[in-house]
Design a protein around this motif. Sequence first.
Motif, PDB file in Angstrom:
ATOM      1  N   ASP A 115       0.837  -1.194   0.000  1.00 30.06           N
ATOM      2  CA  ASP A 115       0.000   0.000   0.000  1.00 30.06           C
ATOM      3  C   ASP A 115       0.877   1.251   0.000  1.00 30.06           C
ATOM      4  O   ASP A 115       1.951   1.274   0.585  1.00 30.06           O
ATOM      5  N   GLY A 116       0.366   2.280  -0.632  1.00 26.95           N
ATOM      6  CA  GLY A 116       1.098   3.542  -0.649  1.00 26.95           C
ATOM      7  C   GLY A 116       2.062   3.647  -1.816  1.00 26.95           C
ATOM      8  O   GLY A 116       2.158   2.753  -2.678  1.00 26.95           O
ATOM      9  N   GLU A 117       2.781   4.759  -1.845  1.00 29.39           N
ATOM     10  CA  GLU A 117       3.725   5.022  -2.923  1.00 29.39           C
ATOM     11  C   GLU A 117       5.059   4.317  -2.665  1.00 29.39           C
ATOM     12  O   GLU A 117       5.412   4.020  -1.523  1.00 29.39           O
ATOM     13  N   ALA A 118       5.783   4.063  -3.738  1.00 33.50           N
ATOM     14  CA  ALA A 118       7.090   3.421  -3.637  1.00 33.50           C
ATOM     15  C   ALA A 118       8.126   4.416  -3.106  1.00 33.50           C
ATOM     16  O   ALA A 118       8.024   5.632  -3.325  1.00 33.50           O
ATOM     17  N   LYS A 119       9.088   3.890  -2.363  1.00 33.44           N
ATOM     18  CA  LYS A 119      10.146   4.705  -1.791  1.00 33.44           C
ATOM     19  C   LYS A 119      11.497   4.191  -2.273  1.00 33.44           C
ATOM     20  O   LYS A 119      11.682   2.990  -2.467  1.00 33.44           O
ATOM     21  N   VAL A 120      12.407   5.102  -2.440  1.00 34.32           N
ATOM     22  CA  VAL A 120      13.759   4.754  -2.885  1.00 34.32           C
ATOM     23  C   VAL A 120      14.609   4.467  -1.648  1.00 34.32           C
ATOM     24  O   VAL A 120      14.706   5.313  -0.737  1.00 34.32           O
ATOM     25  N   HIS A 121      15.191   3.297  -1.602  1.00 32.25           N
ATOM     26  CA  HIS A 121      16.054   2.898  -0.484  1.00 32.25           C
ATOM     27  C   HIS A 121      17.489   2.754  -0.999  1.00 32.25           C
ATOM     28  O   HIS A 121      17.746   2.044  -1.990  1.00 32.25           O
TER      29      HIS A 121
END
Length: 211
Positions: A115-121
Amino acid sequence: AVFGGLSPTVAPEMAAAPDAQAWEPQQVVASEAQLWEASAAASTFPAHPMTSSFPHARLWKPLEAKPPPWPHRQASTKPMTVLPREHREVLAAQRQKLAEQAFALDRTQTRLERDGEAKVHRPVPFLELPPVEPRPLEELRAMLRQAVVSKEGSQPQFALVTGREQEGWHLLCPDSYVQQKDEVEVMKASDVRQISVELYRNCKVSVNLLR
């Protein structure tokens, strides 16, 4: 009183006599129908709806029930028959089973979605992989189980309650034993929301269930 915006007409001889007695209403006041007729002729207001002799009288058409233009199910003229209670319980059990299957299938299909937007790790700096291949998952599970079993007091206690063997295993809640009453709280293993109090002597404890 004033009817339809017109005032009653007073006789000239009564208006000239200051000490004249109270005039009679039927002698000076026009009838209500005449006032309505005069009002309709002098203005654009509709005539009295209850007077059919006026030229401006409005004629009301009788109401007529018409079917709707969209497709619809015909209304039943017979009372509905209620299914027997046993039949309704069987249908409810079938619907519950289908709902559980649909929930399990949906959970399996969407387990890799988030759920939610993708994040850059960013990668971990100075991370080094072990030179040997990682151990299989089954081997790691066996090691974890052995560590839990070997530790004193870490293994949960499961028991079969006398008279409720058909419900399966129950988990004894830790620190719930009351020595004065010889009672303990038990939690159903298949449904942890069901918690009840049972006599400890009626619980057949099995400490080697995880081995």
